[in-house]
Every structure is written in C-alpha cells, then in structure tokens.
Enzyme design. Structure first.
Site, PDB file in Angstrom:
ATOM      1  N   TYR A 151      59.830  63.499  69.228  1.00 54.07           N
ATOM      2  CA  TYR A 151      61.183  62.940  69.182  1.00 54.07           C
ATOM      3  C   TYR A 151      61.671  62.930  67.751  1.00 54.07           C
ATOM      4  CZ  TYR A 151      64.980  59.504  69.713  1.00 54.07           C
ATOM      5  OH  TYR A 151      66.190  58.852  69.700  1.00 54.07           O
TER       6      TYR A 151
ATOM      7  N   ASP B  45      58.328  65.328  60.356  1.00 46.91           N
ATOM      8  CA  ASP B  45      59.064  64.118  60.702  1.00 46.91           C
ATOM      9  C   ASP B  45      58.101  62.944  60.547  1.00 46.91           C
ATOM     10  OD1 ASP B  45      60.225  61.921  61.865  1.00 46.91           O
ATOM     11  OD2 ASP B  45      61.109  63.028  63.544  1.00 46.91           O
TER      12      ASP B  45
ATOM     13  N   LYS C 152      62.407  54.100  59.515  1.00 49.84           N
ATOM     14  CA  LYS C 152      61.613  52.925  59.882  1.00 49.84           C
ATOM     15  C   LYS C 152      61.056  52.191  58.659  1.00 49.84           C
ATOM     16  CE  LYS C 152      61.363  54.311  64.611  1.00 49.84           C
ATOM     17  NZ  LYS C 152      61.394  55.680  65.132  1.00 49.84           N
TER      18      LYS C 152
HETATM   19  C1  LIG Z   1      62.553  56.652  65.541  1.00 53.91           C
HETATM   20  C2  LIG Z   1      62.359  58.091  65.253  1.00 53.91           C
HETATM   21  C3  LIG Z   1      63.410  58.932  64.876  1.00 53.91           C
HETATM   22  C4  LIG Z   1      64.842  58.505  64.931  1.00 53.91           C
HETATM   23  O1  LIG Z   1      65.128  57.477  64.052  1.00 53.91           O
HETATM   24  P1  LIG Z   1      66.401  56.537  64.346  1.00 53.91           P
HETATM   25  O2  LIG Z   1      66.488  55.683  63.129  1.00 53.91           O
HETATM   26  O3  LIG Z   1      66.090  55.791  65.607  1.00 53.91           O
HETATM   27  O4  LIG Z   1      67.575  57.437  64.501  1.00 53.91           O
HETATM   28  C5  LIG Z   1      63.114  60.226  64.476  1.00 53.91           C
HETATM   29  N1  LIG Z   1      61.846  60.672  64.467  1.00 53.91           N
HETATM   30  C6  LIG Z   1      60.815  59.905  64.836  1.00 53.91           C
HETATM   31  C7  LIG Z   1      59.429  60.448  64.779  1.00 53.91           C
HETATM   32  C8  LIG Z   1      61.036  58.596  65.264  1.00 53.91           C
HETATM   33  O5  LIG Z   1      60.013  57.852  65.698  1.00 53.91           O
END
Ligand SMILES: *Cc1c(COP(=O)(O)O)cnc(C)c1O
Length: 422
Positions: free
Chosen positions: A139, A234, A262
């Site tokens: 994701y 990511d 995060k």
């Molecule tokens: C949470 C998440 C995102 C998206 O971040 P948001 O601040 O919710 O837009 C992208 N990549 C990973 C791996 C994530 O866990």
C-alpha cells in the site's frame, strides 16, 4: 450504536474519515477515542484500552508524549502556518538526511499518499519513462495509479482497486507478487526500458506483516540498477521505526528514492520524499517536476517530528525491539498452547500474526488467512481492554510507552480470550 457513531454516519460517509476505522472487516461499532496517554487510549465512555495501533505507528513514543505536546504547543503559539519557509523545516530536513545516508535532499509534504505521488512523478520526470512496478498487497496511500492490488483498507474492503480510477490512469502500473524475483524478471524482460520506478514496502506491513525473504531487497536493487529504473522504498511505516535509517539501514540496500510518513511527523500530518540530490533537484523550483503544498513543512508538524526523532536513539530502538520480541514470543506461545494455527512474524520492532499455518510470503497467502477468526479475536481482546488493528491486513505497532507489564497484560488477555473461544 454509540451516539457519536450515529451522528458521524449522518454527516460523514460511513461515519469515518479513513475506511479501516469503520470496523468493516471485524464488525461492530468503532471505538470513539476521547484521549490517549502513552500506550493507552480511552474512549468517550471512559473505557481504557492498550493500543497497538498508535495512529498506525505514527505515535512511536506513545500518545501525548510530554515532549511532543510541549513542542506543538510552543510552535502553535508562534503561528500555525505561513506559506513561507521556516527554520524547523530546515532542521527536520537535516535530521532526516543525518539519519538516512541515501537521502541527500528531502521534500516535506503532508501525507504518505502525497509522498508516494511525488516520488512517482519525480521518478517519471527524472527517467523520462512511464511505467511503475508495484507489488501485490503493498500500500502506498490512495494514489490513483497505485491502488491496484493495494493492501490495507483496500484489502479490508475486498476491492481490486477502486471505482473512479480510470483504465488510462493504471495503464502504466504493473503489479507483481511480493517476494517473487522471477515474476519481476519477467516484467522487466518485457517492459524494462519503460520502467521508471519499482516501488516497494521493504517490509510489507499493509497485508498484515510480511518481511522480505532473504536476498529479496538485494535482488530488487540489482535488477533496478540493471534496468535503469529507480528503486523507491516506501518507508512510511518502517522509516525511523525499525531503526534510525529504516530498512535500508537494517539491510544495507540503498534505494534511489525513499518516502517517509507516520513516525517522521510525530502524530501530525507530515511526510517526506528524499533521495540523491541529482534526482531530487528535478523537483520545482529547480527542475521541471512540479510539486507544491500550502501546509507542507507545517510549523506544528515539523516541531512534533523533530521532538520525536530527537528521542529515537539506539537505546530507544533496543527498547522497542525488546518489547516487540516479548510480544512475538508471547503471541506464538499463546497460540501454540491454544492449538490455534497461527503464524507470528516480527520485523525488528514490528509484529504481526496470521491465522494461517504459514509461511506467509505475499498477498495470496495473506488473503488465505482466516480473517473471520481474526475478527473474533479482535472483539474478544477489545472486550478485555486490548485494541488491536481492526483488520487482519495490518501490523501491530508497539510504542516506546508499552512496558513489559503492558505486554504481560496483553498476553493474559489473549490467553483468556483464546480459552473462552475454545
Ligand atoms: C500509511 C501508508 C501510506 C500512506 O500514508 P498516508 O499518510 O495515510 O497518506 C503509504 N505507504 C505506506 C507503506 C503506509 O503504511
């Protein structure tokens, strides 16, 4: 149904501002949080829960850490947003670059989604190529081109992608199974010269927790170099969580671009994209790749991010890993004792489990897990004051505020819940 949820559903689609919060995959009504403190959250009725969501990992120090609260309060008193540069943006950029060697320059944005979108545009702009390879179950936020076979809320809802995303938007997205280098080889053999970026969660944490197989990240690096594609990590979850330099620091595999979110925002809306100066300088105003944001590098968010990063020293990561290991061992023992066919996994400071005999190597395995059983356990633990992610497609996020006693309490609740279910 709680009054708040009823009111919420009247004015907010599904009553929530992000789908997984609605408890769709575990059933029942969401917990409306009134406040949090350390490892705990308290709902609007005064019930307390040990929280393993911690804002999906953003609150690595635990909720309402005094240093973060103070930093944000001070920053707010000086003005919340200017639309002009501020010193803390520079300090946070320096703090990120100091910790992550592959990042020479960084652009601050407001969400992980924005960071992924920016990284994708930047990779395309820098390479002059169009295609992006992503992995099933990974994701990267709700970017149109990246929703195909995304995990997290998309997995929870059982959607293949999303309505409203046109075929043209995903025409340049190629989805490959995670932990499968041969599948990537086949794609690169066909499309290699068109691939701008290979985008990966270096520990997949949005299909449940699925660590990379030994050699997998090294294999991605080698193939990207050969194909002339940018490798994008990511590290929105793993960044500043599994170690000061994220998974790239843990593995020694160096991506071309990284995205963070995060933890780096300390619980406020902040994320980042970073990499070598030669790539980053393609961004406006230096380069031709446009990117902007009214609230980017926001004074409150940079204050929170700095306060958090400052506290994440080696001792902090050791403590977090000790907590995660205690949780991992305890979960495994409890499931074994109860005869529950579960696979418990840990990636440094992250923990996850599947009701699946294992191994769980990718999205197909994750989907084959018993998510109904997860839902029942979720509620049994909720009744016993433990708040797990409300979906089996997520990871557990112990914070630095979780003590050994908190883990003990969690495992007591788990044993009790498993016994009650038997
Ligand atoms: C949470 C998440 C995102 C998206 O971040 P948001 O601040 O919710 O837009 C992208 N990549 C990973 C791996 C994530 O866990």
């Amino acid at each position: 149904m709680s009054d708040w949820f009823e009111r919420a559903r009247r004015r907010i689609p599904g009553g929530v501002n992000s789908p997984v919060r609605a408890f769709g995959s575990v059933g029942g009504d969401p917990v409306f949080v009134a406040r949090g403190e350390g490892a705990w959250i308290e709902d609007v009725d005064g019930r307390r829960y040990l929280d393993y969501v911690q804002s999906w990992g953003a609150s690595i120090l635990g909720h309402a850490h005094p240093a973060v609260v103070e930093a944000v309060q001070r920053a707010a008193a000086d003005g919340t947003s200017f639309g002009a540069p501020t010193p803390r943006e520079v300090e946070l950029a320096e703090a990120i670059c100091a910790r992550v060697p592959s990042v020479e320059k960084v652009r601050l944005v407001s969400s992980g989604t924005e960071a992924a979108m920016t990284a994708l545009r930047l990779a395309r702009g820098a390479t002059g190529r169009s295609k992006v390879v992503k992995f099933a179950g990974c994701y990267h936020g709700h970017v149109d081109a990246l929703l195909a076979q995304a995990g997290s809320g998309v997995a929870t809802l059982g959607l293949p992608g999303s309505a409203g995303v046109t075929a043209a938007t995903v025409a340049d997205t190629v989805v490959v199974p995670y932990n499968d280098l041969a599948a990537l080889d086949a794609v690169l053999a066909e499309h290699g010269e068109d691939v701008a970026a290979v985008l990966v969660e270096p520990v997949a944490a949005n299909m449940g927790l699925v660590p990379p197989a030994p050699g997998y990240l090294e294999g991605l690096r080698e193939r990207c170099t050969r194909a002339g594609a940018l490798l994008v990590f990511d590290e929105v979850i793993t960044g500043f969580r599994v170690g000061p330099a994220g998974m790239q620091g843990r593995t020694g595999v160096t991506p071309d671009l990284s995205i963070f979110g995060k933890v780096v925002g300390g619980g406020l809306p902040l994320a980042a994209v970073g990499g070598a100066a030669a790539v980053m300088d393609h961004l406006a105003p230096l380069g031709a790749v446009y990117q902007a944001g009214t609230l980017s590098g926001n004074p409150l968010a940079t204050a929170a991010g700095l306060a958090v990063l400052e506290r994440l020293d080696d001792a902090a990561y050791d403590a977090l890993e000790t907590t995660a290991t205690a949780l991992e061992t305890g979960l495994r023992a409890a499931f074994e004792a109860a005869g529950a066919p579960a696979t418990v996994v840990r990636a440094h400071t992250l923990v996850g489990f599947f009701f699946h005999p294992g191994p769980v190597r990718g999205y197909d395995d994750a989907r084959a897990a018993d998510h109904g059983r997860y839902a029942r356990l979720f509620h049994a633990l909720l009744d016993r004051g433990v708040y797990l992610p409300p979906s089996g497609y997520e990871a557990l996020f112990p914070s630095l505020a979780h003590t050994a006693a908190d883990v003990g309490r969690t495992l007591d609740a788990l044993r009790d819940a498993l016994a009650a279910a038997a």
